[in-house]
Scaffold this motif. Structure first.
Motif, short mmCIF file in Angstrom:
data_model
loop_
_atom_site.label_atom_id
_atom_site.label_comp_id
_atom_site.label_asym_id
_atom_site.label_seq_id
_atom_site.Cartn_x
_atom_site.Cartn_y
_atom_site.Cartn_z
N ASP A 64 -0.42 4.25 -1.41
CA ASP A 64 -1.31 5.26 -1.98
C ASP A 64 -1.20 6.61 -1.28
OD1 ASP A 64 -2.74 4.71 0.29
OD2 ASP A 64 -4.54 4.01 -0.74
N SER A 65 -0.35 6.72 -0.27
CA SER A 65 -0.14 8.03 0.34
C SER A 65 0.81 8.90 -0.48
CB SER A 65 0.42 7.88 1.75
OG SER A 65 1.71 7.32 1.72
N SER A 87 6.99 12.38 -7.76
CA SER A 87 6.51 11.95 -9.07
C SER A 87 7.36 12.58 -10.18
CB SER A 87 5.03 12.34 -9.24
OG SER A 87 4.52 11.84 -10.45
N VAL A 98 4.05 15.15 -5.42
CA VAL A 98 4.30 15.71 -6.75
C VAL A 98 5.80 15.84 -7.03
CG1 VAL A 98 3.92 17.75 -8.21
CG2 VAL A 98 2.03 16.77 -6.87
N ALA A 99 6.57 16.24 -6.03
CA ALA A 99 8.02 16.34 -6.23
C ALA A 99 8.61 14.96 -6.52
CB ALA A 99 8.69 16.96 -5.01
N ILE A 127 -1.07 7.70 -15.00
CA ILE A 127 -1.05 8.98 -15.71
C ILE A 127 -0.02 9.95 -15.12
CG2 ILE A 127 -2.40 11.04 -16.31
CD1 ILE A 127 -4.87 9.22 -16.53
N ALA A 128 0.07 10.01 -13.80
CA ALA A 128 0.98 10.99 -13.18
C ALA A 128 2.43 10.72 -13.58
CB ALA A 128 0.82 10.97 -11.66
N ASN A 167 -0.40 6.54 -5.67
CA ASN A 167 -1.57 6.30 -6.52
C ASN A 167 -2.93 6.66 -5.92
OD1 ASN A 167 -1.43 4.14 -4.78
ND2 ASN A 167 -0.87 2.65 -6.35
N HIS A 168 -2.93 7.64 -5.03
CA HIS A 168 -4.22 8.21 -4.60
C HIS A 168 -3.92 9.66 -4.17
CE1 HIS A 168 -8.07 8.92 -3.05
NE2 HIS A 168 -8.08 8.20 -1.97
N ARG A 169 -3.07 9.79 -3.17
CA ARG A 169 -2.42 11.07 -2.90
C ARG A 169 -1.07 10.98 -3.59
NH1 ARG A 169 1.50 13.08 0.48
NH2 ARG A 169 1.19 15.13 1.38
N ILE A 170 -0.73 12.01 -4.37
CA ILE A 170 0.53 11.97 -5.13
C ILE A 170 1.51 12.98 -4.56
CG2 ILE A 170 1.56 12.44 -7.39
CD1 ILE A 170 -0.97 11.26 -8.63
N ALA A 222 -5.92 4.64 -14.25
CA ALA A 222 -5.78 6.03 -13.91
C ALA A 222 -4.41 6.27 -13.29
CB ALA A 222 -6.85 6.43 -12.89
N SER A 223 -3.88 5.31 -12.55
CA SER A 223 -2.75 5.65 -11.69
C SER A 223 -1.42 5.71 -12.44
CB SER A 223 -2.66 4.69 -10.51
OG SER A 223 -2.70 3.37 -10.93
N LYS A 278 0.85 -1.19 0.00
CA LYS A 278 0.00 0.00 0.00
C LYS A 278 0.89 1.24 0.00
CE LYS A 278 -4.08 1.77 2.50
NZ LYS A 278 -3.61 3.13 2.88
#
Lengths: 193, 193
Positions: B24-25, B36, B33-34, B63-64, B28-31, B60-61, B22
């Motif tokens: 997703d923090s 990514s 950004v730095a 895409i980022a 793949n739910h909260r991203i 969807a996940s 897991k």
């Protein structure tokens, strides 16, 4: 009105019937990455003074511009609401119902509660605004979480549908980068700045 | 092995049972950004000499990180395969079946044919690799389109499942940024570089 987006819509957008704006060659299937980055910068600039702490969008097609907006806001976190309700959803999620006019079904969107901490200053971003159902669902998640909505940023508003009017009437700060006023004989008519 | 990703997995990742990772923090739910953006740079660097002309992922996940990779590759276009088969899908799409072990259902992914021009040099990017079904589906789309697959870049491989082995055995250039070797008592065990 953002000039690069206007040009992309005029060059590549396709109007179908009297209500379908097809821009998936650069916005929501194939993504023009430079344009997406530029749209993120434009939205970040529009909300630069609003103390945005988190960008919220909905999967799937809001993720790209949500990410570029979050980058341009100094790498604040991006949270994307997920669609559907898997069996293992517990009490730790906020949910909202979103009606899809396109698909004529009611969808559920959800966010894990821990990713929307109370009091966070949230900017909602999405690629498209038509009847505004998705944004209303996201606003509901923000309210349930006790967050502060600082505004809504949209790439393309379909100005002949109700979402934009609803948002403006609600008093929230709302910035669309382009507004389609009509589709006439397959041609997309954009609102002047 | 990418150090910033390793640290994020160690600090925030949660192992559930013997197979659920897991993250997703931040992924793949909260991203984050730095992070990514940094993962995109790392993947772009790994494929810098391969003449990538287009990044392909699945909603969807993916895409980022697909977007940040495309940014770092000099703003090549990003195409994301859509899930499901709406009623109005015509002959102008490539489709592939993808079995989801998590949800135990067969999904269809699709790409508009015009967004995968024949001969394009395609890099497949995704957030996760488990059994590799999604990547195999994307590879099928690339083959159907007559494109050239230059490689596969993944953020997190679950090394105890089959996708990584299958990819390595297939001879394609494959770069995971982190590999989880096991989950032991809730702890995620990462492979050494």
């Amino acid at each position: 009105m953002m000039e690069a987006l206007r040009k992309a819509i005029e060059a590549q957008g396709v109007g179908i019937g009297d209500s379908i704006v097809k821009v998936d060659s650069f916005l929501n299937h194939r993504i023009d990455v430079a344009l997406s980055t530029e749209m993120g910068r434009a939205l970040a600039e529009a909300f630069a003074e609003d103390g945005v702490e988190l960008v919220l969008t909905a999967e799937a097609s809001g993720i790209a511009v949500g990410l570029t907006t979050a980058q341009a806001l100094g790498n604040v976190p991006l949270v994307f609401a997920k669609k559907g309700t898997p069996l293992n959803v517990g009490p730790n999620v906020y949910t909202a119902n979103v009606y899809s006019f396109t698909k004529q079904v009611m969808n559920t969107i959800r966010v894990d509660r821990s990713y929307l901490p109370e009091g966070t200053r949230v900017l909602i971003v999405d690629d498209f605004l038509a009847n505004g159902e998705a944004v209303e669902g996201l606003r509901s998640l923000v309210e349930q979480a006790g967050c502060t909505l600082v505004g809504v940023g949209i790439c393309v508003e379909k100005g002949f549908q109700q979402g934009g009017q609803r948002l403006r009437a609600s008093g929230v700060k709302y910035v669309p980068l382009a507004v389609v006023d009509a589709i006439e004989n397959g041609k997309i008519v954009l609102r002047e700045a």
